[in-house]
Every structure is written in C-alpha cells, then in structure tokens.
Design a protein around this motif. Structure first.
Motif, PDB file in Angstrom:
ATOM      1  N   GLU A 235     -13.976 -34.755  28.953  1.00  0.00           N
ATOM      2  CA  GLU A 235     -12.648 -35.146  28.688  1.00  0.00           C
ATOM      3  C   GLU A 235     -11.767 -34.868  29.833  1.00  0.00           C
ATOM      4  OE1 GLU A 235     -13.095 -34.983  23.703  1.00  0.00           O
ATOM      5  OE2 GLU A 235     -12.558 -33.225  24.847  1.00  0.00           O
TER       6      GLU A 235
ATOM      7  N   ASN B 133     -10.919 -37.371  20.600  1.00  0.00           N
ATOM      8  CA  ASN B 133      -9.717 -37.296  21.455  1.00  0.00           C
ATOM      9  C   ASN B 133      -9.762 -38.481  22.137  1.00  0.00           C
ATOM     10  OD1 ASN B 133      -9.794 -34.681  20.293  1.00  0.00           O
ATOM     11  ND2 ASN B 133     -10.125 -33.695  22.361  1.00  0.00           N
TER      12      ASN B 133
ATOM     13  N   LEU C 218     -10.569 -29.213  25.288  1.00  0.00           N
ATOM     14  CA  LEU C 218     -11.231 -30.451  25.891  1.00  0.00           C
ATOM     15  C   LEU C 218     -12.503 -29.934  26.645  1.00  0.00           C
ATOM     16  CD1 LEU C 218      -7.835 -31.397  27.909  1.00  0.00           C
ATOM     17  CD2 LEU C 218      -8.835 -32.615  25.944  1.00  0.00           C
TER      18      LEU C 218
ATOM     19  N   VAL D  16     -12.494 -41.296  24.209  1.00  0.00           N
ATOM     20  CA  VAL D  16     -13.597 -40.308  24.846  1.00  0.00           C
ATOM     21  C   VAL D  16     -14.145 -39.498  23.765  1.00  0.00           C
ATOM     22  CG1 VAL D  16     -13.831 -38.487  26.622  1.00  0.00           C
ATOM     23  CG2 VAL D  16     -12.449 -40.248  26.951  1.00  0.00           C
TER      24      VAL D  16
ATOM     25  N   ALA E 237     -15.452 -36.280  22.084  1.00  0.00           N
ATOM     26  CA  ALA E 237     -15.475 -34.723  22.446  1.00  0.00           C
ATOM     27  C   ALA E 237     -16.602 -34.026  21.678  1.00  0.00           C
ATOM     28  CB  ALA E 237     -14.015 -34.139  22.108  1.00  0.00           C
TER      29      ALA E 237
END
Length: 250
Positions: free
Chosen positions: A170, A145, A166, A131, A133
């Motif tokens: 995320e 990440n 995050l 994913v 970030a």
C-alpha cells in the motif's frame, strides 16, 4: 493783745485759700481720672471690636477653607467615580471586542471545516483504486484500504474500519501516485483527518491513521518540516476518520 489779734487774722486769711487749693486739686484729679477712664474705656472697646472682628474673619476664613476642602473632596470623589466608570466601560469594551474576535475566528474555523468536509464528500464519486492490505493488521479487515485521486495535487487514503496501518504494498502504491503529483522532496504535504467529536477512541484511530501516512512520507524522503498533520473534530454526521486527505502545495 495786738499780737494776738494779728495772729488770729492771719489764720483766718490762710484757711480759705487752703481749702480752695485742695478743692481745685481734687477737681483736677477727678478730671484727669475721668479722662483716663474714658481713654481706657475707649481703648478697651476698640480692642474688643478688633478682637471680635478678627475672630469673625478667622471663622469666615476657616469656614471658607472647610467649604473649599469639602468641594475639592467632592470633586475628587466625582472624578474618581467617573474614572472608575470609564475604566469599567473600557474593560467591558475590551471583553466584548475579545469575544467578537474569538467568535470571528470560530466562524472562520467552522467554514474551513465545512469546506474540508465538502471536499471529502465529493471524493465519493471519484474513481477508486483498491489495494488489499494484508500486513500489520490486528484482525482481517472488513474492507480493503483505498486510494482516491482527487486532483493532481491531492489523494485520499481510505482505511478499513479496523485498520490503522499501511502495508508495504500500500505504501508503494501510495508513493507511486504521489510521485505523479510531485517529487516528495519538493513543496509541502498536508495530512488532514476529520474525526467525530467526543469519542476518544475515534480520535486515537484518527491519529494513528494520519501518522501512518506521515511515516510513509518520511520513509520515502519527504522532510519532516514539510509535512503538516491536522486532525479536526466535527459534530456533523458526515465526519469519517477512515479517510485521510493528503494534499500537496508548492
């Protein structure tokens, strides 16, 4: 002439009797004095013997009392020494027991750390979902990440080296995976990070990353009392604070 002759004869007859009486009196007096002297001397000797005997008995009694007192003092001193030695032995024994207990606890803790690190190392071969970030980063991350699914009850959040937060996307991806494990309001969630020991910056980054995962759980309905956050310091070369282990327990 007759009268004169009679008077001289009477005088001659009286004088020898007088001398005999005085002599007898003197002898009797001397005898009485001698007897009294003997009695007084005997009483004096007896009294002296009694006094000497009493003095000897008192001296012996005092010597016996002194000896008994010295014996008691010596016994008390020996008992005190024995008590002090026993107290020291007990203190040393308690200290040794405490040291053994601490060593046992350290061994248990080290085993747990080794087990956690082993499990984290095993996640390297598990399929990864990436994913990207893009939000809340001080710089552009060198690596995106990642979320790694260990089992049905554990997920690893892999942060980029320069990322401590995050993004919304995320968080959504993380919540989607967690909901497959269990509803957030049920069970307990354990957040674990292994940080290199001796580096304050590494400990700070570990705390920020673990707290980012915790905040994501809180924002999506997980109760704070059901979240356990642990940061372990390790001297082993495999310590990596970019990986946050999130485990669910019923």
């Amino acid at each position: 002439m007759a009268a004169t002759s009679d008077s001289g004869e009477a005088s001659d007859i009286f004088w020898p009797g007088y001398v005999d009486a005085v002599t007898n009196l003197a002898i009797n007096l001397l005898f009485v004095i001698a007897v009294m002297s003997i009695v007084v001397l005997g009483a004096t000797l007896q009294l002296a013997q009694m006094t000497k005997k009493k003095a000897i008995e008192e001296a012996q009694s005092q010597q016996t009392a002194t000896s008994a007192s010295h014996t008691q003092d010596k016994q008390k001193g020996e008992q005190q020494k024995d008590a002090n030695a026993q107290s020291k032995d007990e203190t040393v024994s308690r200290m040794q027991q405490t040291i053994n207990e601490v060593q046992a606890k350290l061994e248990v803790t080290q085993k747990k750390l080794d087990e956690t690190q082993r499990k984290l190392a095993q996640t390297q071969d598990v399929r990864e979902e990436v994913v990207h970030a893009k939000d809340n980063k001080p710089t552009e991350p060198k690596q995106a990440n990642k979320l790694q699914s260990l089992t049905q009850s554990a997920i690893v959040v892999v942060f980029s080296p320069d990322v401590v937060t995050l993004s919304a996307a995320e968080v959504n991806e993380l919540m989607g995976k967690l909901k497959k494990v269990s509803p957030l309001q049920q069970g307990r969630w354990q957040i674990t990070v292994i940080s290199p020991k001796g580096f304050s910056e590494a400990a700070r980054l570990s705390f920020y990353r673990a707290n980012a995962v915790r905040n994501a759980l809180l924002e999506n309905g997980a109760p704070s009392t059901a979240i356990d956050l642990k940061i372990h310091e390790s001297t082993q070369a495999g310590a990596d604070n970019t990986k946050v282990l999130l485990r669910w327990t019923p």
